[in-house]
Design an enzyme around this catalytic site. Structure first.
Site, mmCIF file in Angstrom:
data_model
loop_
_atom_site.group_PDB
_atom_site.id
_atom_site.type_symbol
_atom_site.label_atom_id
_atom_site.label_comp_id
_atom_site.label_asym_id
_atom_site.label_seq_id
_atom_site.Cartn_x
_atom_site.Cartn_y
_atom_site.Cartn_z
ATOM 1 N N SER A 17 16.273 18.378 71.669
ATOM 2 C CA SER A 17 17.320 19.084 72.411
ATOM 3 C C SER A 17 17.169 18.929 73.932
ATOM 4 O O SER A 17 18.179 18.730 74.617
ATOM 5 C CB SER A 17 17.337 20.565 72.035
ATOM 6 N N LYS A 66 15.871 31.696 63.383
ATOM 7 C CA LYS A 66 17.340 31.795 63.364
ATOM 8 C C LYS A 66 17.865 33.120 62.810
ATOM 9 O O LYS A 66 18.918 33.582 63.231
ATOM 10 C CB LYS A 66 17.944 30.630 62.568
ATOM 11 N N ASN A 87 21.928 29.970 66.022
ATOM 12 C CA ASN A 87 21.220 28.827 66.627
ATOM 13 C C ASN A 87 21.511 28.709 68.123
ATOM 14 O O ASN A 87 20.931 27.864 68.798
ATOM 15 C CB ASN A 87 21.561 27.509 65.913
ATOM 16 N N ASP A 102 25.841 25.254 63.984
ATOM 17 C CA ASP A 102 25.352 24.221 63.052
ATOM 18 C C ASP A 102 26.469 23.746 62.119
ATOM 19 O O ASP A 102 26.680 22.537 61.962
ATOM 20 C CB ASP A 102 24.206 24.770 62.188
ATOM 21 N N ALA A 128 20.430 24.723 49.005
ATOM 22 C CA ALA A 128 20.949 26.087 49.171
ATOM 23 C C ALA A 128 20.132 26.839 50.223
ATOM 24 O O ALA A 128 20.003 28.060 50.159
ATOM 25 C CB ALA A 128 20.915 26.815 47.836
ATOM 26 N N GLY A 129 19.585 26.120 51.194
ATOM 27 C CA GLY A 129 18.826 26.744 52.275
ATOM 28 C C GLY A 129 19.740 27.126 53.430
ATOM 29 O O GLY A 129 20.966 27.203 53.282
ATOM 30 N N ASN A 151 21.301 22.720 43.322
ATOM 31 C CA ASN A 151 20.029 23.026 43.972
ATOM 32 C C ASN A 151 18.936 23.131 42.925
ATOM 33 O O ASN A 151 19.214 23.416 41.762
ATOM 34 C CB ASN A 151 20.151 24.371 44.720
HETATM 35 P P1 ATR Z 1 16.864 24.683 55.844
HETATM 36 O O1 ATR Z 1 16.968 25.993 56.575
HETATM 37 O O2 ATR Z 1 16.490 23.532 56.727
HETATM 38 O O3 ATR Z 1 18.081 24.391 55.022
HETATM 39 P P2 ATR Z 1 15.308 25.801 53.691
HETATM 40 O O4 ATR Z 1 16.016 27.086 53.858
HETATM 41 O O5 ATR Z 1 13.832 25.826 53.520
HETATM 42 O O6 ATR Z 1 15.607 24.804 54.883
HETATM 43 O O7 ATR Z 1 15.974 25.036 52.413
HETATM 44 C C1 ATR Z 1 15.462 23.866 51.926
HETATM 45 C C2 ATR Z 1 16.339 23.315 50.790
HETATM 46 O O8 ATR Z 1 15.724 22.129 50.334
HETATM 47 C C3 ATR Z 1 16.446 24.227 49.572
HETATM 48 O O9 ATR Z 1 17.683 24.001 48.948
HETATM 49 C C4 ATR Z 1 15.289 23.726 48.701
HETATM 50 O O10 ATR Z 1 15.443 23.952 47.331
HETATM 51 P P3 ATR Z 1 14.957 25.374 46.679
HETATM 52 O O11 ATR Z 1 16.035 26.360 47.001
HETATM 53 O O12 ATR Z 1 14.850 25.073 45.241
HETATM 54 O O13 ATR Z 1 13.640 25.699 47.329
HETATM 55 C C5 ATR Z 1 15.392 22.246 48.939
HETATM 56 N N1 ATR Z 1 14.140 21.529 48.690
HETATM 57 C C6 ATR Z 1 13.105 21.383 49.559
HETATM 58 N N2 ATR Z 1 12.133 20.642 48.988
HETATM 59 C C7 ATR Z 1 12.565 20.312 47.726
HETATM 60 C C8 ATR Z 1 12.034 19.530 46.655
HETATM 61 N N3 ATR Z 1 10.840 18.943 46.744
HETATM 62 N N4 ATR Z 1 12.780 19.395 45.527
HETATM 63 C C9 ATR Z 1 13.998 19.975 45.418
HETATM 64 N N5 ATR Z 1 14.555 20.723 46.401
HETATM 65 C C10 ATR Z 1 13.859 20.886 47.546
#
Ligand code: ATR
Length: 278
Positions: A17, A66, A87, A102, A128-129, A151
């Site tokens: 940034s 955040k 953000n 975002d 779904a994060g 997800n």
């Molecule tokens: P961000 O805020 O960057 O979106 P986050 O809230 O940690 O990060 O979300 C990460 C996403 O990546 C989630 O959808 C997570 O799946 P889960 O809800 O099942 O945890 C997904 N993710 C991360 N690593 C993964 C993996 N090895 N396999 C499948 N899904 C993964």
């Protein structure tokens, strides 16, 4: 005196940034400086007090602050409030206002790749994060026809769909089912961290058939082309990496702070140079 801006996060050492915003300030002939500010979760409350005391004009907020930052601000924009994450903070004469750019930044980039309006589009989001939620709610607020979600963890995806304040057609599919359905979607958005450097061979699902003219996008920008995008390109999809989302979320923040629309081509150039890309 220069106006001061910055990004708070933990870790923050690799944030791009500053290089992007400082280039945009120079280009717009605005006397300002933007820095990386390392803030631990324990230090967040004091950091926000510091922003007020020092009169910083604007702040970007990144992982892991955040959501935690929200109760420390004076006002939250409705979209940021529904997403549950901020953000961008604007310091308007001492009042700290939280926004989320975002999702809107993502959509700004996506619009350059899709033909026709968003209202006819059927979208699949993988993940779904926090990032998925920002993109999902923003697309829902803009009136996309349908947004499905896939997800690893079913509960998180179902909660995300259920808590969306906008009324939209939406279904959850397990990853293997979504893999079989991929060819139904106009836009497929990969929002997980799977495929990010250094585990560049990984992909959340295998890309089989794709719909004619479909756009496959990945919010990852390191590498610039993930395994997911490589597969999609081989199948004939239009592909988009995460650079646009990063640039446009920054550009929208810049506009909120200064009232000036920055040169996004210039911002993209400096970020790509920093990444060592072309
Ligand atoms: P961000 O805020 O960057 O979106 P986050 O809230 O940690 O990060 O979300 C990460 C996403 O990546 C989630 O959808 C997570 O799946 P889960 O809800 O099942 O945890 C997904 N993710 C991360 N690593 C993964 C993996 N090895 N396999 C499948 N899904 C993964």
């Amino acid at each position: 005196m220069d106006d001061l801006y910055g990004v708070i996060g933990d870790p923050i050492a690799h944030s791009m940034s500053p290089v992007m915003h400082n280039a945009a300030f120079r280009d717009a002939r605005i006397q300002a400086a933007y820095g990386r500010l390392h803030v631990s979760p324990e230090g967040l409350q004091d950091a926000i007090k510091g922003i007020r005391a020092l009169g910083l004009r604007g702040i970007n907020v990144t992982v892991p602050h955040k959501t935690a930052v929200m109760p420390l601000l004076d006002e939250i924009d409705p979209l940021a409030s529904s997403i549950g994450a901020v953000n961008t903070i604007v310091n308007r004469e001492g009042k700290l206002i939280g926004y989320n750019t975002d999702g809107l930044g993502y959509v700004e980039g996506l619009k350059k790749h899709i033909k026709g309006g968003l209202s006819s589009k059927e979208v699949l989001i993988i993940g779904a994060g926090g990032a998925a939620k920002a993109i999902y709610y923003t697309l829902a607020s803009l009136g996309v026809k349908k947004i499905d979600l896939t997800n690893r963890s079913e509960g998180k995806a179902i909660d995300l769909i259920a808590s969306c304040p906008m009324d939209i057609e939406s279904h959850y599919y397990k990853l293997p089912q979504a893999e079989l359905n991929l060819h139904h979607y106009d836009v497929v958005i990969q929002t997980t961290s799977i495929g990010m450097f250094p585990k560049v061979e990984e992909s959340p699902l295998r890309v089989g058939m794709v719909k004619e003219g479909a756009v496959f996008s990945d919010i990852i920008y390191n590498p610039l082309q993930t395994s997911f995008l490589k597969q999609a390109e081989q199948k004939g999809a239009v592909i988009q990496n995460g650079i646009d989302m990063f640039i446009y979320q920054g550009a929208l923040a810049f506009e909120k702070w200064t009232g000036v629309t920055p040169d996004t081509d210039l911002m993209k150039d400096v970020v790509l140079k920093q990444l060592g890309g072309s």
